[in-house]
Design a protein around this motif. Structure first.
Motif, mmCIF file in Angstrom:
data_model
loop_
_atom_site.group_PDB
_atom_site.id
_atom_site.type_symbol
_atom_site.label_atom_id
_atom_site.label_comp_id
_atom_site.label_asym_id
_atom_site.label_seq_id
_atom_site.Cartn_x
_atom_site.Cartn_y
_atom_site.Cartn_z
ATOM 1 N N ARG A 117 0.838 -1.202 0.000
ATOM 2 C CA ARG A 117 0.000 0.000 0.000
ATOM 3 C C ARG A 117 0.875 1.255 0.000
ATOM 4 O O ARG A 117 0.617 2.210 -0.753
ATOM 5 N N GLY A 120 2.604 1.540 -3.328
ATOM 6 C CA GLY A 120 1.660 1.976 -4.353
ATOM 7 C C GLY A 120 1.400 3.472 -4.328
ATOM 8 O O GLY A 120 1.139 4.086 -5.375
ATOM 9 N N PHE A 142 -2.089 4.085 -9.214
ATOM 10 C CA PHE A 142 -3.234 3.404 -8.619
ATOM 11 C C PHE A 142 -4.250 4.422 -8.118
ATOM 12 O O PHE A 142 -3.962 5.202 -7.199
ATOM 13 N N LEU A 145 -6.160 2.372 -3.383
ATOM 14 C CA LEU A 145 -5.079 1.622 -2.741
ATOM 15 C C LEU A 145 -5.568 0.364 -2.037
ATOM 16 O O LEU A 145 -4.838 -0.233 -1.260
ATOM 17 N N ILE A 150 -5.310 -2.658 -6.455
ATOM 18 C CA ILE A 150 -3.897 -2.629 -6.848
ATOM 19 C C ILE A 150 -3.554 -3.869 -7.664
ATOM 20 O O ILE A 150 -2.909 -3.796 -8.710
ATOM 21 N N CYS A 154 -1.994 -4.207 -11.494
ATOM 22 C CA CYS A 154 -0.726 -4.912 -11.694
ATOM 23 C C CYS A 154 -0.901 -6.106 -12.621
ATOM 24 O O CYS A 154 -0.079 -6.347 -13.511
ATOM 25 N N SER A 211 1.471 -8.386 -6.699
ATOM 26 C CA SER A 211 1.543 -6.923 -6.797
ATOM 27 C C SER A 211 2.942 -6.429 -6.452
ATOM 28 O O SER A 211 3.487 -5.538 -7.125
#
Length: 229
Positions: A117, A120, A142, A145, A150, A154, A211
């Protein structure tokens, strides 16, 4: 139904039995003299039962011990409260300051903690416009989140990178963000998006790892790294 009671010298085995399960309050006591072999077997069974109880009571502590002993990097998603909870219940009382907690986490996980997170939040991509300095402007990669959001981005970009690499072209984000996961035989149900089960430990682990792998390759490629292995 019976309850076994061992005499101090374990020469006798005393059992409390309930002849009629419908009358649990009516019990009878039976004493049996044990041979040396029987005493040894009874002792081994008693020890095995203690070990089984011990393992059951350990529960997730065994996983925590394995994680901290591995010294490997740990990947989480929005994992601060998870780490606080596990440290408090599986390690020791929490430090009284944030700096103290950071030091503790650094000692427990010297390989580092990587939060998808937080990563990202920092990833941006060109948005096709120019800023006031004439440089390409960028936007957050993104829009949301949440872990599933996410992962969706990805996965889409990684699949596009695989396709364009096969065609000899470049991905619209970077040319080497390919992430390919192969599941063991009989364990491929996560490949079907309709069978996704958010908050199931196995599925959340898979999409968090995927991710992170994508983000890592993307960031290294943008930084000009030659080895993305």
């Amino acid at each position: 139904e019976c309850e076994r009671i061992y005499a101090e010298k374990e020469e006798f085995l005393v059992e409390s039995r309930v002849p009629d399960p419908a009358k649990s309050w009516e019990k009878e006591m039976v004493a049996m003299r044990l041979s040396a072999e029987e005493r040894e077997a009874a002792s081994a069974a008693k020890l095995a039962k203690k070990k089984e109880t011990y393992r059951a009571r350990l529960g997730f502590t065994r996983m925590w011990a394995a994680l901290t002993a591995s010294k490997r990097p740990i990947v989480v998603h929005n994992g601060l409260f998870d780490l606080l909870f596990m440290c408090r219940h599986l390690h020791d009382d929490l430090p009284t300051s944030l700096d103290g907690f950071k030091d503790l986490i650094g000692e427990l996980f010297p390989g580092g903690i990587f939060d998808t997170r937080n990563i990202g939040k920092k990833i941006t991509v060109p948005d096709g416009e120019e800023n006031e300095d004439g440089e390409p402007s960028r936007r957050p990669m993104f829009a949301e989140l949440r872990l599933d959001r996410i992962f969706s981005v990805c996965k889409s970009e990684a699949e596009a990178a695989v396709t364009t690499a096969a065609e000899g072209a470049s991905s619209k984000l970077c040319h080497d963000t390919r992430v390919v996961v192969k599941f063991a035989e009989g364990h491929g149900r996560y490949l079907d998006p309709t069978k996704a089960i958010l908050h199931e430990a196995g599925y959340d682990s898979y999409i968090t790892a995927f991710s992170f792998a994508f983000m890592r390759r993307m960031i290294l490629q943008q930084q000009g790294a030659s080895d993305l292995g």
